[in-house]
Design an enzyme around this catalytic site. Structure first.
Site, PDB file in Angstrom:
ATOM      1  N   ASP A  23       0.831  -1.208   0.000  1.00 57.21           N
ATOM      2  CA  ASP A  23       0.000   0.000   0.000  1.00 57.21           C
ATOM      3  C   ASP A  23       0.866   1.259   0.000  1.00 57.21           C
ATOM      4  OD1 ASP A  23      -2.351   1.407  -0.057  1.00 57.21           O
ATOM      5  OD2 ASP A  23      -2.862   1.089   2.053  1.00 57.21           O
ATOM      6  N   GLY A  24       0.336   2.318  -0.590  1.00 65.11           N
ATOM      7  CA  GLY A  24       0.993   3.627  -0.534  1.00 65.11           C
ATOM      8  C   GLY A  24       1.595   4.097  -1.853  1.00 65.11           C
ATOM      9  N   ARG A  27       0.159   7.671  -2.685  1.00 63.02           N
ATOM     10  CA  ARG A  27       0.698   8.739  -1.833  1.00 63.02           C
ATOM     11  C   ARG A  27       2.175   8.962  -2.123  1.00 63.02           C
ATOM     12  NH1 ARG A  27      -1.229   6.009   3.331  1.00 63.02           N
ATOM     13  NH2 ARG A  27      -1.796   4.441   1.785  1.00 63.02           N
ATOM     14  N   ARG A  36      -0.381   9.011 -10.233  1.00 62.43           N
ATOM     15  CA  ARG A  36      -0.498   7.790  -9.421  1.00 62.43           C
ATOM     16  C   ARG A  36       0.145   6.577 -10.107  1.00 62.43           C
ATOM     17  NH1 ARG A  36      -3.941   7.496  -5.163  1.00 62.43           N
ATOM     18  NH2 ARG A  36      -4.123   5.277  -5.569  1.00 62.43           N
ATOM     19  N   ASN A  71     -10.877  -2.417  -5.857  1.00 58.10           N
ATOM     20  CA  ASN A  71     -10.059  -1.482  -6.636  1.00 58.10           C
ATOM     21  C   ASN A  71     -10.644  -1.164  -8.022  1.00 58.10           C
ATOM     22  OD1 ASN A  71      -6.930  -2.744  -5.261  1.00 58.10           O
ATOM     23  ND2 ASN A  71      -8.024  -0.887  -4.707  1.00 58.10           N
ATOM     24  N   ARG A  74     -11.805   2.462  -8.728  1.00 57.61           N
ATOM     25  CA  ARG A  74     -10.892   3.594  -8.964  1.00 57.61           C
ATOM     26  C   ARG A  74     -11.121   4.183 -10.358  1.00 57.61           C
ATOM     27  NH1 ARG A  74      -5.168   2.448  -5.989  1.00 57.61           N
ATOM     28  NH2 ARG A  74      -6.075   1.881  -3.980  1.00 57.61           N
ATOM     29  N   GLU A 209       0.629 -13.063  12.664  1.00 58.86           N
ATOM     30  CA  GLU A 209       1.214 -11.880  13.311  1.00 58.86           C
ATOM     31  C   GLU A 209       1.224 -10.734  12.300  1.00 58.86           C
ATOM     32  OE1 GLU A 209       2.111 -11.745  16.462  1.00 58.86           O
ATOM     33  OE2 GLU A 209       1.726 -13.871  16.812  1.00 58.86           O
TER      34      GLU A 209
HETATM   35  C1  IPE Z   1      -5.599  -2.782  -0.495  1.00 59.49           C
HETATM   36  O1  IPE Z   1      -5.180  -1.470  -0.662  1.00 59.49           O
HETATM   37  C2  IPE Z   1      -5.527  -3.510  -1.788  1.00 59.49           C
HETATM   38  C3  IPE Z   1      -4.193  -3.697  -2.342  1.00 59.49           C
HETATM   39  C4  IPE Z   1      -3.059  -3.428  -1.754  1.00 59.49           C
HETATM   40  C5  IPE Z   1      -4.163  -4.260  -3.656  1.00 59.49           C
HETATM   41  P1  IPE Z   1      -6.208  -0.282  -0.843  1.00 59.49           P
HETATM   42  O2  IPE Z   1      -5.408   0.961  -0.888  1.00 59.49           O
HETATM   43  O3  IPE Z   1      -7.104  -0.544  -1.976  1.00 59.49           O
HETATM   44  O4  IPE Z   1      -7.041  -0.372   0.506  1.00 59.49           O
HETATM   45  P2  IPE Z   1      -8.066   0.649   1.176  1.00 59.49           P
HETATM   46  O5  IPE Z   1      -9.164   0.869   0.215  1.00 59.49           O
HETATM   47  O6  IPE Z   1      -7.315   1.915   1.450  1.00 59.49           O
HETATM   48  O7  IPE Z   1      -8.496  -0.018   2.431  1.00 59.49           O
HETATM   49  C1  IPE Z   2      -1.425   0.163  -3.408  1.00 67.20           C
HETATM   50  O1  IPE Z   2      -1.199   1.525  -3.438  1.00 67.20           O
HETATM   51  C2  IPE Z   2      -1.590  -0.430  -4.788  1.00 67.20           C
HETATM   52  C3  IPE Z   2      -2.974  -0.835  -5.125  1.00 67.20           C
HETATM   53  C4  IPE Z   2      -3.994  -0.804  -4.320  1.00 67.20           C
HETATM   54  C5  IPE Z   2      -3.195  -1.310  -6.467  1.00 67.20           C
HETATM   55  P1  IPE Z   2      -2.407   2.560  -3.504  1.00 67.20           P
HETATM   56  O2  IPE Z   2      -2.683   2.850  -4.935  1.00 67.20           O
HETATM   57  O3  IPE Z   2      -3.545   2.087  -2.701  1.00 67.20           O
HETATM   58  O4  IPE Z   2      -1.743   3.842  -2.818  1.00 67.20           O
HETATM   59  P2  IPE Z   2      -2.456   4.872  -1.863  1.00 67.20           P
HETATM   60  O5  IPE Z   2      -3.065   4.105  -0.734  1.00 67.20           O
HETATM   61  O6  IPE Z   2      -3.478   5.597  -2.673  1.00 67.20           O
HETATM   62  O7  IPE Z   2      -1.348   5.764  -1.407  1.00 67.20           O
HETATM   63 MG    MG Z   3      -4.061   2.339  -0.747  1.00 62.57          MG
END
Ligand code: IPE
Ligand code: IPE
Ligand code: MG
Length: 248
Positions: A23-24, A27, A36, A71, A74, A209
């Site tokens: 995740d991230g 950002r 993105r 997802n 999006r 964990e």
């Molecule tokens: C979870 O991340 C899914 C993946 C890492 C593929 P998201 O960024 O989609 O999760 P939420 O919506 O913030 O909980």
């Molecule tokens: C995780 O990063 C990748 C996927 C969910 C595909 P994000 O795209 O969720 O990144 P943030 O949470 O918006 O920063």
């Molecule tokens: Mg995310």
């Protein structure tokens, strides 16, 4: 030179299976004033590095949450970009997976993926199916509630025609999940400072964990994986018992 984190890891007490909520990316991109999708592209570097580090350590299963069922909501451009990135990455990395004896697998509802994404994925799975060093499991169009409901529906369907032995136990139920044959993860890592499961492996994480890292996924490196494993190795896994029972 070997890093101090790597040197501190107890090789006798490694998790067999590590699951990661990567995740991230978004950002990370924002922080660098980039779109993105650029964050997702950078994320592929982390995938490569963590896959390599896990295989080097002797981890047997690495599951990466790459795209959740949620997802799809999006913006279309991001979804399509992610799907193309997947195709490119699988094609580009296949030789490395082969060379490193890594088996590619996938969990999730693959039937809903665009045709070229599914084709690339299935051909990667087929080509690497005899590899034995580590299983790299991609969770794609995955959601745990979808997985549990599919299992329940399959069981209900089968019970109409066949004699399913009731009551169903945990082992039988697990065999209907897409993770059939894969041991439950001992360690779950979520990056980017979010503290939630987001519909990932709800059944399988019952006694896992959790390690939360504030690092955005594109910046996640071998050192961060080693830190997560060291954190895991400090835990006492009690499975309902008392510490005294475990210490004995
Ligand atoms: C979870 O991340 C899914 C993946 C890492 C593929 P998201 O960024 O989609 O999760 P939420 O919506 O913030 O909980
Ligand atoms: C995780 O990063 C990748 C996927 C969910 C595909 P994000 O795209 O969720 O990144 P943030 O949470 O918006 O920063
Ligand atoms: Mg995310």
């Amino acid at each position: 030179m070997e890093s101090p984190e790597l040197a501190a890891i107890d090789i006798q007490n490694l998790p067999q299976h590590i699951a990661v909520i990567m995740d991230g990316n978004g950002r990370w991109a924002k922080l660098h004033n980039m779109p993105r999708l650029f964050g997702h592209k950078q994320g592929v570097k982390a995938v490569r590095e963590i896959t390599e580090a896990s295989a080097e350590l002797g981890i047997k299963f690495l599951t990466l949450y790459a795209f959740s069922t949620e997802n799809w909501s999006r913006p279309e451009m991001e979804v399509m970009g992610l799907m193309s990135l997947l195709v490119e990455t699988i094609k580009a990395e296949l030789n490395t997976l082969e060379k490193n004896n890594i088996r590619l697998r996938a969990i999730g509802d693959l039937s809903k993926l665009p045709d070229n994404t599914r084709t690339a994925l299935l051909s990667g799975i087929e080509k690497t199916k005899r590899n034995t060093r580590m299983d790299l499991v991609l969770a794609l169009n995955y959601s745990s509630r979808w997985e549990i409901l599919s299992a329940v529906n399959k069981i209900a369907e089968q019970s109409k025609n066949e004699n399913i032995h009731l009551p169903i136990d945990e082992a039988v139920f697990s065999s209907y999940l897409s993770t059939n044959g894969i041991p439950d993860p001992e360690l779950l890592i979520r990056t980017s400072g979010e503290h939630r499961i987001s519909n990932f492996l709800l059944w399988q994480l019952a006694y896992t964990e959790f390690h939360f890292s504030n690092v955005f996924w594109p910046d996640f490196r071998k050192k961060n994986l080693y830190e997560a494993i060291l954190d895991f190795q400090k835990r006492q896994r009690r499975f309902g018992k008392t510490s005294e029972q475990i210490a004995r």
